[in-house]
Write an enzyme that holds these catalytic residues in place. Structure first.
Site, short mmCIF file in Angstrom:
data_model
loop_
_atom_site.label_atom_id
_atom_site.label_comp_id
_atom_site.label_asym_id
_atom_site.label_seq_id
_atom_site.Cartn_x
_atom_site.Cartn_y
_atom_site.Cartn_z
N SER A 1 10.88 19.62 72.37
CA SER A 1 9.94 18.62 72.48
C SER A 1 9.74 18.04 71.00
O SER A 1 9.11 19.18 70.46
CB SER A 1 9.48 18.02 73.26
OG SER A 1 8.11 19.11 73.88
N GLU B 1 19.04 24.29 64.54
CA GLU B 1 19.43 23.06 65.26
C GLU B 1 18.76 22.18 65.18
O GLU B 1 18.72 20.63 65.32
CB GLU B 1 18.97 23.90 66.61
CG GLU B 1 18.89 22.62 68.07
CD GLU B 1 18.99 23.23 69.06
OE1 GLU B 1 18.92 24.36 69.07
OE2 GLU B 1 19.19 22.44 70.18
N GLN C 1 25.16 26.12 73.83
CA GLN C 1 24.13 27.01 73.96
C GLN C 1 23.12 27.41 75.08
O GLN C 1 23.25 25.79 75.65
CB GLN C 1 23.58 25.97 72.71
CG GLN C 1 22.15 27.03 72.64
CD GLN C 1 20.92 26.16 71.84
OE1 GLN C 1 20.97 24.60 72.38
NE2 GLN C 1 20.07 26.09 71.37
N GLY C 2 23.16 28.73 75.37
CA GLY C 2 22.61 29.00 76.67
C GLY C 2 21.23 28.93 76.22
O GLY C 2 21.04 30.48 76.95
N TYR C 3 20.37 28.80 76.05
CA TYR C 3 19.00 28.48 75.76
C TYR C 3 18.70 28.64 77.68
O TYR C 3 17.29 29.21 77.72
CB TYR C 3 18.36 27.85 74.86
CG TYR C 3 18.59 28.80 73.50
CD1 TYR C 3 19.50 29.49 73.50
CD2 TYR C 3 17.48 28.43 72.31
CE1 TYR C 3 20.14 30.26 72.18
CE2 TYR C 3 18.19 29.09 70.99
CZ TYR C 3 19.26 29.53 71.16
OH TYR C 3 19.40 30.84 70.38
N SER C 4 18.29 27.05 77.50
CA SER C 4 17.10 26.44 78.28
C SER C 4 17.23 27.02 80.19
O SER C 4 19.18 27.62 80.41
CB SER C 4 17.56 25.29 78.36
OG SER C 4 17.00 24.66 76.69
C1 LIG Z 1 20.38 15.81 75.79
C2 LIG Z 1 19.99 17.36 75.82
C3 LIG Z 1 20.92 18.07 75.50
C4 LIG Z 1 20.42 19.23 75.85
N1 LIG Z 1 21.47 20.68 75.63
C5 LIG Z 1 21.15 21.52 75.65
C6 LIG Z 1 22.02 22.87 75.32
O1 LIG Z 1 23.21 22.44 75.47
N2 LIG Z 1 21.59 24.10 75.54
C7 LIG Z 1 20.02 24.36 76.26
O2 LIG Z 1 19.97 25.73 75.99
N3 LIG Z 1 18.94 23.45 76.50
C8 LIG Z 1 19.40 22.26 76.03
N4 LIG Z 1 18.77 21.05 76.90
C9 LIG Z 1 17.19 21.46 76.41
C10 LIG Z 1 16.60 20.84 75.34
O3 LIG Z 1 15.87 21.62 75.46
C11 LIG Z 1 14.75 20.95 76.72
O4 LIG Z 1 14.48 20.08 77.97
C12 LIG Z 1 13.93 20.98 75.94
O5 LIG Z 1 13.77 22.34 74.94
C13 LIG Z 1 12.32 21.00 76.42
O6 LIG Z 1 12.25 21.55 77.86
P1 LIG Z 1 12.68 21.18 78.94
O7 LIG Z 1 13.52 19.75 79.70
O8 LIG Z 1 12.16 22.42 80.24
O9 LIG Z 1 11.20 20.57 79.30
P2 LIG Z 1 9.37 20.80 79.83
O10 LIG Z 1 9.46 22.06 78.81
O11 LIG Z 1 9.13 21.33 81.07
O12 LIG Z 1 8.00 20.05 78.56
C14 LIG Z 1 8.34 18.55 79.24
C15 LIG Z 1 7.03 17.72 78.72
O13 LIG Z 1 6.59 18.51 78.68
C16 LIG Z 1 5.47 18.77 77.63
N5 LIG Z 1 4.75 20.17 76.75
C17 LIG Z 1 5.79 21.21 77.30
N6 LIG Z 1 5.01 22.61 76.53
C18 LIG Z 1 4.01 21.37 75.59
C19 LIG Z 1 3.54 22.70 74.63
N7 LIG Z 1 3.22 24.04 74.83
N8 LIG Z 1 2.51 21.31 73.80
C20 LIG Z 1 2.53 20.43 74.16
N9 LIG Z 1 3.08 19.20 75.07
C21 LIG Z 1 4.52 20.52 75.94
C22 LIG Z 1 7.31 18.83 76.54
O14 LIG Z 1 6.84 18.30 74.99
C23 LIG Z 1 7.99 17.31 77.62
O15 LIG Z 1 7.02 16.04 76.81
C24 LIG Z 1 19.12 19.78 76.21
C25 LIG Z 1 18.12 18.91 76.39
C26 LIG Z 1 18.58 17.70 76.38
C27 LIG Z 1 18.08 16.37 77.18
#
Ligand SMILES: Cc1cc2nc3c(=O)[nH]c(=O)nc-3n(C[C@H](O)[C@H](O)[C@H](O)COP(=O)(O)OP(=O)(O)OC[C@H]3O[C@@H](n4cnc5c(N)ncnc54)[C@H](O)[C@@H]3O)c2cc1C
Length: 403
Positions: A388, A248, A130-133
């Protein structure tokens, strides 16, 4: 008093068939591979073997509609299948093709695209990531920067994706790319499917705190993707992406695994270890276990009702899927935390099985402690991946509470 789910005689007959299948097809090698996996999922070679066996039996994607190769089973029957697979120790497979991409294809792909991709998900020939993040675009996913620029019948893709689970095993990726910078960020995103094994795609490992290689950063450098591989209209990919995210976060399928985990914790806690009284006799431990059991029952019934909605053709719904995601991740973390408390000293990484105590005597740790620390560390991610907890709560505030 445990809640009682009753199944019909027909359901129980199916349970018998499933057990017979698992008895012959789920070999010790497959069970061991699942048990030894300290991360979330078994490696691709194991996943492929298991998927092929399931597909030969007609169970490659039991939850799909029959016209695409699914079973047409009722919610109770889907529930039984998952329960029996978990009970028998079937490996935990990352099936982003069947579980995430397929519902998006059912809703938005052309017939030609469905015919091209769905059968190969069933056979296990295609393994999807999955290429989202992206770095800087996780919670704020719509800010993503990976660009796709039209060049004849192709897009040329440049950028990077991060945290891409099993990208090092995947042969295909479903990817959100920016095709326009006009208007709101959500309005310029398209949803592309492409092969990983082609010039310009590079995968770099990210090793987790638990020491596992499950996630990666993926780089795209002038990757050519046929326009025919776009799902939905250009710049309409956000709609497809959101639909997929509901599956998901909230399509269930986790209760069976959690039940096995919880039951195993209870079983071990009921036995005396090293002459000490069983931990279950300690009121503080027993109370925590009971709390987890109550939360589990609520989750199990929520999963059943979600399945009922999905089978009737509805999709999970963003508010409901966010609530389910929070409840299941919290429960998983609660179980893994109690497991680590139980393992105590033996749960410290590298001390798990054999170590020296203060008097330099060899100490052999109990088997239940072996993966306690890595499982605990791995499940920290459950409240982050798929969006999250904070982000899920924002969605609930809007979609459910109307705030
Ligand atoms: C083990 C693992 C597997 C993953 N696998 C995939 C994958 O296969 N494909 C993919 O695309 N992604 C994947 N992800 C990525 C995942 O979707 C992101 O890590 C997640 O969406 C959070 O984004 P971020 O890490 O950039 O954190 P950030 O968005 O930078 O968030 C940092 C902190 O700020 C808080 N925060 C951010 N915005 C808000 C808001 N508006 N209100 C309140 N709090 C906020 C968050 O809750 C978090 O605590 C994976 C992540 C992990 C840990």
């Amino acid at each position: 008093m445990p809640l009682n789910i009753r199944f019909s005689p027909e359901d129980e007959r199916l349970r018998g068939d499933i057990r017979a299948f698992l008895h012959t097809e789920l070999t010790d090698d497959l069970i061991d591979a699942g048990r030894r996996a300290s991360g979330m999922f078994v490696d691709r070679p194991i996943a492929r073997i298991w998927q092929q066996k399931l597909n030969r039996r007609g169970w490659g994607a039991v939850h799909w509609p029959p016209q695409y190769g699914g079973t047409g089973w009722s919610p109770a029957q889907l529930f039984i299948f998952r329960e029996e697979c978990a009970r028998a120790g079937a490996p935990s497979v990352l099936n982003q093709g069947a579980n995430l991409l397929a519902p998006a294809l059912f809703a938005y792909a052309s017939d030609e695209q469905k015919a091209r991709y769905l059968p190969k998900i069933l056979t296990g020939e295609h393994y999807w990531c999955q290429g989202y993040s992206e770095p800087g675009s996780g919670s704020d996913l719509a800010s993503l920067q990976t660009r796709a620029v039209r060049d004849g019948d192709d897009y040329v893709v440049n950028g990077t994706k991060i945290w891409t689970t099993h990208a090092h095993f995947a042969d295909h990726i479903f990817c959100l790319v920016r095709t326009s910078t006009d208007g709101r960020p959500q309005q310029g995103i398209s949803f592309l499917l492409f092969e990983m094994d082609q010039p310009g795609v590079r995968v770099e490992p990210i090793i987790t705190l638990a020491g596992d290689h499950e996630v990666n950063q993926v780089f795209f450098d002038d990757v050519r993707v046929p326009v025919a591989n776009r799902i939905g209209e250009e710049n309409q990919g956000w709609t497809v992406a959101k639909h997929l995210l509901e599956y998901e976060r909230g399509s269930g399928g986790v209760a069976a695994g959690l039940k096995i985990h919880l039951n195993e914790l209870k079983r071990v806690a009921t036995h005396a270890i090293d002459g000490e009284a069983p931990l279950i006799e300690e009121p503080a431990f027993a109370r925590k276990l009971q709390e987890l059991e109550i939360r589990f029952q609520a989750l199990e019934f929520t999963e059943l009702s979600t399945l009922a909605r999905l089978v009737s053709g509805a999709h999970p719904g963003s508010g409901a899927s966010s609530q389910f995601k929070i409840a299941s991740a919290d429960l998983q973390q609660g179980i893994d935390t109690l497991q680590l408390e139980f393992a105590a000293y033996y749960g410290v990484p590298n001390h798990a099985r054999i170590s020296l105590n203060g008097s330099n005597e060899l100490v052999v740790g109990p088997a239940h402690a072996e993966l306690a620390a890595s499982t605990y560390l791995t499940s920290r991610a459950a409240s982050i991946y798929g969006g999250s907890h904070q982000v899920q709560r924002n969605i609930i505030a809007k979609a459910v509470l109307g705030l």
